[in-house]
Design a protein around this motif. Structure first.
Motif, PDB file in Angstrom:
ATOM      1  N   SER A 168      -4.913  -3.617  -2.889  1.00 22.30           N
ATOM      2  CA  SER A 168      -4.849  -4.557  -1.773  1.00 22.30           C
ATOM      3  C   SER A 168      -6.258  -5.007  -1.406  1.00 22.30           C
ATOM      4  O   SER A 168      -7.186  -4.193  -1.323  1.00 22.30           O
ATOM      5  N   VAL A 189      -4.132  -9.965   0.083  1.00 22.43           N
ATOM      6  CA  VAL A 189      -3.453 -10.123  -1.203  1.00 22.43           C
ATOM      7  C   VAL A 189      -3.125  -8.727  -1.701  1.00 22.43           C
ATOM      8  O   VAL A 189      -4.024  -7.882  -1.823  1.00 22.43           O
ATOM      9  N   SER A 210       3.261  -9.198  -6.665  1.00 25.87           N
ATOM     10  CA  SER A 210       2.118  -9.552  -5.830  1.00 25.87           C
ATOM     11  C   SER A 210       2.568 -10.441  -4.687  1.00 25.87           C
ATOM     12  O   SER A 210       3.617 -11.092  -4.754  1.00 25.87           O
ATOM     13  N   THR A 212       0.824 -12.568  -0.879  1.00 27.55           N
ATOM     14  CA  THR A 212      -0.290 -12.875   0.007  1.00 27.55           C
ATOM     15  C   THR A 212       0.269 -13.208   1.379  1.00 27.55           C
ATOM     16  O   THR A 212       1.459 -13.541   1.509  1.00 27.55           O
ATOM     17  N   ILE A 233       4.182 -13.754  -4.654  1.00 26.05           N
ATOM     18  CA  ILE A 233       3.617 -14.639  -5.679  1.00 26.05           C
ATOM     19  C   ILE A 233       4.310 -14.385  -7.013  1.00 26.05           C
ATOM     20  O   ILE A 233       4.788 -15.303  -7.662  1.00 26.05           O
TER      21      ILE A 233
END
Length: 252
Positions: A168, A189, A210, A212, A233
């Motif tokens: 992270s 992120v 992932s 954000t 993501i």
């Protein structure tokens, strides 16, 4: 919401002390009784694990702490290794976890951080790791997804993995709310993965997830509050997303 549930009763006795400067040793003895039950929706492999389990474990942590302060640090880092060793158990498994986090002060009120998490669990007898002992990633280590709702699935159940990792990156945004010192607003992120199914490798679902987003930590008289707005993501089709999350009583 799953094909199994477990009830755990345990007793923990432990201590902690500074072994050398900034190096802390934290040993624990854990005595645990577990009742694991499955229903008709569970897979045949999980139904085999139905039963009662009794464990005595030795759990220890080594913490090297170079942060300038433990609460809302602005500089430094910590490195922590944790290991769980079975002393008396129905199924002997060893678990290892490593966490590292570093803080860097970019400006007077801007703090960036990078954290790394690695974990693994494997049977010492070559048998299957019990589903309640398998590794999951919490929503604090991988935001944007429901806690424990990524990785391998058996029928309808998320069963965790033998291995997990996450990283992270986060930076505070002090200019947005400069007059409110009790509020930390940050962008982040996160990326992570859960993989490894010892009893059936075909169930493995290894893929980097992932996300954000924005996180708000608010220190209030009733305790710290945390709000997260996240956008995944990359993900697997079976993962369950979580674009908004609220927690109370968590640490910053």
């Amino acid at each position: 919401t799953a094909g199994y549930k477990n009830t755990i009763t345990n007793f923990t006795l432990g201590t902690g002390f500074e072994y050398k400067q900034d190096l802390f040793f934290i040993p624990l003895i854990v005595i645990e009784a577990e009742d694991l039950t499955t229903d008709s929706t569970a897979s045949a492999a999980l139904k085999k694990q139905d039963g009662n389990y009794n464990n005595i474990q030795f759990d220890y942590s080594l913490l090297y702490d170079k942060r300038n302060q433990s609460f809302r640090p602005t500089d430094g880092y910590y490195s922590r290794f944790n290991q769980t060793l079975p002393m008396l158990s129905n199924d002997y498994s060893i678990a290892n976890t490593y966490d590292f986090k570093t803080y860097q002060k970019l400006s007077e009120n801007t703090i960036s951080s990078i954290s790394l998490h690695l974990s693994a669990i494997n049977s010492l007898e070559g048998s299957d790791v019990r589903v309640s002992d398998r590794i999951f990633l919490s929503s604090r280590k991988l935001r944007g997804f429901e806690s424990g709702k990524i990785g391998p699935k058996d029928n309808l159940d998320f069963i965790g993995g033998n291995y997990a990792s996450s990283i992270s990156l986060s930076t505070t945004l002090p200019t947005v709310l400069p007059e409110l010192e009790s509020i930390d607003l940050s962008i982040f992120v996160d990326a992570g993965n859960v993989w490894g199914v010892d009893y059936d490798s075909s169930l493995d679902n290894s893929k980097i997830r992932s996300a954000t987003g924005i996180s708000l930590d608010w220190l209030t008289p009733i305790g710290p509050l945390n709000f997260v707005i996240a956008q995944p993501i990359t993900k697997a089709n079976s993962d369950i997303e979580e674009t908004f999350r609220f927690d109370i009583g968590t640490t910053f």
